[in-house]
Design a protein around this motif. Sequence first.
Motif, PDB file in Angstrom:
ATOM      1  N   UNK A  24       1.057  -1.440  -0.032  1.00  0.00           N
ATOM      2  CA  UNK A  24       0.230  -0.087  -0.006  1.00  0.00           C
ATOM      3  C   UNK A  24       0.751   1.229   0.273  1.00  0.00           C
ATOM      4  N   UNK A  25       1.716   1.437   0.580  1.00  0.00           N
ATOM      5  CA  UNK A  25       2.940   2.159   0.641  1.00  0.00           C
ATOM      6  C   UNK A  25       3.013   2.591  -0.742  1.00  0.00           C
ATOM      7  N   UNK A  26       3.804   2.006  -1.554  1.00  0.00           N
ATOM      8  CA  UNK A  26       4.838   1.443  -2.097  1.00  0.00           C
ATOM      9  C   UNK A  26       3.674   2.210  -3.595  1.00  0.00           C
ATOM     10  N   UNK A  27       2.298   1.820  -3.053  1.00  0.00           N
ATOM     11  CA  UNK A  27       1.108   1.881  -4.362  1.00  0.00           C
ATOM     12  C   UNK A  27       1.026   3.635  -4.151  1.00  0.00           C
ATOM     13  N   UNK A  28       1.045   4.253  -2.794  1.00  0.00           N
ATOM     14  CA  UNK A  28       0.557   5.500  -2.530  1.00  0.00           C
ATOM     15  C   UNK A  28       1.183   6.190  -3.281  1.00  0.00           C
ATOM     16  N   UNK A  29       2.771   5.996  -2.667  1.00  0.00           N
ATOM     17  CA  UNK A  29       3.750   6.819  -3.224  1.00  0.00           C
ATOM     18  C   UNK A  29       4.011   6.891  -4.701  1.00  0.00           C
ATOM     19  N   UNK A  59      -2.141   2.854  -9.826  1.00  0.00           N
ATOM     20  CA  UNK A  59      -3.937   2.561 -10.329  1.00  0.00           C
ATOM     21  C   UNK A  59      -4.403   1.605 -10.103  1.00  0.00           C
ATOM     22  N   UNK A  60      -3.893   0.357 -11.175  1.00  0.00           N
ATOM     23  CA  UNK A  60      -3.832  -0.794 -11.177  1.00  0.00           C
ATOM     24  C   UNK A  60      -4.269  -1.533  -9.518  1.00  0.00           C
ATOM     25  N   UNK A  61      -2.616  -1.320  -9.020  1.00  0.00           N
ATOM     26  CA  UNK A  61      -2.685  -2.023  -7.824  1.00  0.00           C
ATOM     27  C   UNK A  61      -3.673  -1.980  -7.046  1.00  0.00           C
ATOM     28  N   UNK A  62      -4.183  -0.068  -7.007  1.00  0.00           N
ATOM     29  CA  UNK A  62      -5.142   0.473  -6.439  1.00  0.00           C
ATOM     30  C   UNK A  62      -6.835   0.197  -6.229  1.00  0.00           C
ATOM     31  N   UNK A  63      -6.642   0.094  -7.217  1.00  0.00           N
ATOM     32  CA  UNK A  63      -8.153  -0.312  -7.760  1.00  0.00           C
ATOM     33  C   UNK A  63      -8.261  -1.731  -7.226  1.00  0.00           C
ATOM     34  N   UNK A  64      -7.293  -2.581  -7.690  1.00  0.00           N
ATOM     35  CA  UNK A  64      -7.498  -4.115  -7.367  1.00  0.00           C
ATOM     36  C   UNK A  64      -7.586  -4.473  -6.502  1.00  0.00           C
ATOM     37  N   UNK A  65      -6.717  -3.222  -5.376  1.00  0.00           N
ATOM     38  CA  UNK A  65      -6.763  -3.876  -3.647  1.00  0.00           C
ATOM     39  C   UNK A  65      -7.417  -2.144  -2.856  1.00  0.00           C
ATOM     40  N   UNK A  66      -8.460  -2.178  -3.423  1.00  0.00           N
ATOM     41  CA  UNK A  66      -9.005  -0.746  -2.990  1.00  0.00           C
ATOM     42  C   UNK A  66      -9.094  -0.132  -1.174  1.00  0.00           C
ATOM     43  N   UNK A  67      -8.945  -1.414  -0.219  1.00  0.00           N
ATOM     44  CA  UNK A  67      -8.928  -1.139   1.123  1.00  0.00           C
ATOM     45  C   UNK A  67      -7.518  -1.038   1.484  1.00  0.00           C
ATOM     46  N   UNK A  68      -6.868  -2.144   1.344  1.00  0.00           N
ATOM     47  CA  UNK A  68      -5.538  -1.952   1.136  1.00  0.00           C
ATOM     48  C   UNK A  68      -4.693  -0.813   0.543  1.00  0.00           C
ATOM     49  N   UNK A  69      -5.436  -0.227  -0.244  1.00  0.00           N
ATOM     50  CA  UNK A  69      -4.073   1.093  -0.816  1.00  0.00           C
ATOM     51  C   UNK A  69      -4.572   1.804   0.526  1.00  0.00           C
ATOM     52  N   UNK A  70      -6.044   2.015   0.522  1.00  0.00           N
ATOM     53  CA  UNK A  70      -6.317   3.105   1.174  1.00  0.00           C
ATOM     54  C   UNK A  70      -5.916   2.797   3.110  1.00  0.00           C
TER      55      UNK A  70
END
Length: 147
Positions: free
Chosen positions: A13-18, A77-88
Amino acid sequence: MNMTLERGNAFTPVASAAMIWPWGASVIGGTVAGALSFLANFGLAGIPAGVTTGIFFFALIGGVGGVLSKKSDRRGRRWAASYPFRYASAPALLGGGATAVVSYIVSVITDFAIIGGLFGGLWTGLGVGLALWLIIGVVAMVAGDKK
């Protein structure tokens, strides 16, 4: 390396958010929201209110903007959409943790409540973190790029 990022195996999640965080928009949005909150609560009480409001909107704009912005990294973006609450969870931890720290410091300075301020700060931080996690997770789930 790219294959693991594409499949989501080595992504956090941290890598995706960054990777997809719109830094400029979130800094400006947090600053404006914090300044408006300070002006609405003018005086000494306005300082912590402005800081915590700025933190909340920094994390909210960054988390939501990363998912909605087409300028951000496609893999993130693809990872965040696949795992929305992990990204959040990354923006929620950032916003909730920072709010908890500010709330604790304010309660220690104003009331000398070292132990009580710790529980109050944690409670406030958990509430802010939960709100951010739900809002960003739902936005990422609904509006995320799932292609």
